[in-house]
Design a protein around this motif. Structure first.
Motif, mmCIF file in Angstrom:
data_model
loop_
_atom_site.group_PDB
_atom_site.id
_atom_site.type_symbol
_atom_site.label_atom_id
_atom_site.label_comp_id
_atom_site.label_asym_id
_atom_site.label_seq_id
_atom_site.Cartn_x
_atom_site.Cartn_y
_atom_site.Cartn_z
ATOM 1 N N ASN A 3 -5.798 -3.965 -3.115
ATOM 2 C CA ASN A 3 -4.561 -5.266 -2.145
ATOM 3 C C ASN A 3 -4.560 -5.972 -1.166
ATOM 4 O OD1 ASN A 3 -1.467 -4.455 -2.159
ATOM 5 N ND2 ASN A 3 -2.245 -2.387 -2.229
ATOM 6 N N ILE A 11 -6.610 -0.039 -0.916
ATOM 7 C CA ILE A 11 -6.364 -1.016 0.556
ATOM 8 C C ILE A 11 -7.436 -2.293 -0.247
ATOM 9 C CG2 ILE A 11 -7.002 -2.023 2.774
ATOM 10 C CD1 ILE A 11 -6.399 0.957 3.452
ATOM 11 N N GLN A 51 -7.406 6.150 -1.142
ATOM 12 C CA GLN A 51 -6.933 5.683 -0.047
ATOM 13 C C GLN A 51 -7.426 3.469 0.236
ATOM 14 O OE1 GLN A 51 -3.838 3.888 0.336
ATOM 15 N NE2 GLN A 51 -3.172 5.587 1.187
ATOM 16 N N ARG A 52 -8.632 4.140 0.621
ATOM 17 C CA ARG A 52 -9.557 2.903 0.619
ATOM 18 C C ARG A 52 -9.571 1.234 -0.214
ATOM 19 N NH1 ARG A 52 -14.789 5.210 2.641
ATOM 20 N NH2 ARG A 52 -13.855 7.107 2.861
ATOM 21 N N VAL A 82 1.073 -0.891 -0.110
ATOM 22 C CA VAL A 82 -0.573 0.288 -0.231
ATOM 23 C C VAL A 82 0.646 1.228 0.156
ATOM 24 C CG1 VAL A 82 -1.562 1.317 1.372
ATOM 25 C CG2 VAL A 82 -1.896 -1.166 1.233
ATOM 26 N N MET A 84 3.208 -1.232 4.006
ATOM 27 C CA MET A 84 2.199 0.030 3.905
ATOM 28 C C MET A 84 3.333 1.015 3.665
ATOM 29 S SD MET A 84 -1.209 -0.927 5.740
ATOM 30 C CE MET A 84 -2.139 -2.569 5.497
ATOM 31 N N PRO A 104 0.240 5.218 5.116
ATOM 32 C CA PRO A 104 -0.737 5.135 4.020
ATOM 33 C C PRO A 104 -2.001 6.139 4.964
ATOM 34 C CG PRO A 104 -0.455 3.304 6.149
ATOM 35 C CD PRO A 104 0.175 3.872 6.118
ATOM 36 N N LEU A 148 -8.103 -0.221 8.746
ATOM 37 C CA LEU A 148 -6.622 -1.047 8.994
ATOM 38 C C LEU A 148 -7.055 -2.045 9.943
ATOM 39 C CD1 LEU A 148 -4.251 1.756 7.544
ATOM 40 C CD2 LEU A 148 -4.968 -0.462 6.421
#
Ligand SMILES: Nc1ncnc2c1ncn2[C@@H]1O[C@H](COP(=O)(O)OP(=O)(O)OP(=O)(O)O)[C@@H](O)[C@H]1O
Length: 256
Positions: free
Chosen positions: A163, A160, A156-157, A92, A173, A176, A192
């Motif tokens: 990934n 995630i 960003q979500r 990430v 990460m 992040p 997270l």
């Protein structure tokens, strides 16, 4: 318990400059290990070295694969390395734009890694993408929109989800939550924390933010000038720092 990842005396130099020096540690399954330190302390160098994205200078690095083999990562062939990255690892990035494909939809961003590990059934891939959007608290009705239509926190979500959809065993990460608003950061950290514990993920996370480390990590490694100056359980290191550099780091932030 057998460590998932074992590093011994890892070093990386850029010309005459120290990237990281003499780093040794074990990461165990289900453990979140945070690398903390100020800018330039060598955190990203260490993370990229461990994730085989930067050539290692010296030292040893071993990984216990899903098939029960202990792999000497520094002797791994390129195809084997790529297979490992695709099937067992995630990475990430700090900036979601570096970890997403801007020209394809949110759904395709999540579906592509599944296809890379052999998924072929379009309906199932789309269903998995829909589920993962919900899991990272994105509105699944926006599955066909491009990443650029999402906010920074949402991107960003999405990164995630991209990934984690293949259920990696080890996730790297790099900062992040950096660059996000405080409230967006808090929500992402919460997510997270939930994901790492429910998926029993092993995570190596870089941050300069002690608050992030305290919330997410089981253990910490504190870096200064390319070296690990202190390591231990998060509460122990943050509540009773032994090294003067850690003491300064800890005292420069408000308690979480
Ligand atoms: N590609 C590179 N070429 C030359 N020197 C580099 C390179 N990348 C990093 N360095 C040097 O290695 C040292 C550690 O840098 P690194 O980026 O790993 O630190 P960091 O703790 O991740 O910093 P930041 O939080 O600002 O990203 C620094 O002295 C940096 O200048």
């Amino acid at each position: 318990m057998t460590p998932l990842l074992s590093a011994r005396a890892l070093s990386k130099q850029y010309g005459g400059r120290n990237g990281c020096r003499n780093v040794s540690f074990d990461l165990y399954p289900g453990e979140v290990l945070c690398i903390v330190g100020e800018s330039g302390s060598g955190k990203s160098t260490l993370l990229n070295t461990l994730a085989l994205r930067t050539p290692v200078g010296s030292g040893t690095l071993h990984y216990a694969s899903a098939h029960g083999e202990t792999l000497d990562l520094l002797a791994l062939s390129e195809p084997r390395k790529r297979l490992l990255m695709r099937t067992e690892w995630g990475f990430v990035q700090q900036n979601p734009r570096d970890g997403l494909r801007s020209s394809v939809s949110a759904g395709a961003n999540i579906g592509e890694p599944l296809m890379a590990v052999g998924a072929r059934h379009y309906g199932k891939i789309r269903e998995a993408a829909t589920q993962w959007m919900a899991r990272v608290e994105l509105d699944a009705s926006r599955i066909d929109e491009l990443p650029s239509a999402f906010s920074g926190g949402m991107q960003q979500r999405l990164q995630i989800a991209r990934n984690l959809v293949t259920r990696p065993r080890l996730v790297f990460m790099d900062e992040p939550t950096a660059g996000l608003d405080v409230s967006v950061q808090a929500r992402l950290l919460d997510l997270l924390r939930t994901l790492t514990s429910t998926l029993h993920l092993s995570v190596l996370i870089v941050t300069h933010d002690i608050g992030v480390a305290r919330l997410l990590a089981h253990r910490l490694m504190v870096m200064q000038g390319g070296e690990v100056v202190e390591a231990g359980l998060t509460d122990q290191v943050l509540d009773d720092p032994q090294h003067p550099y850690t003491q300064t780091l800890v005292s420069s932030v408000l308690p979480v």
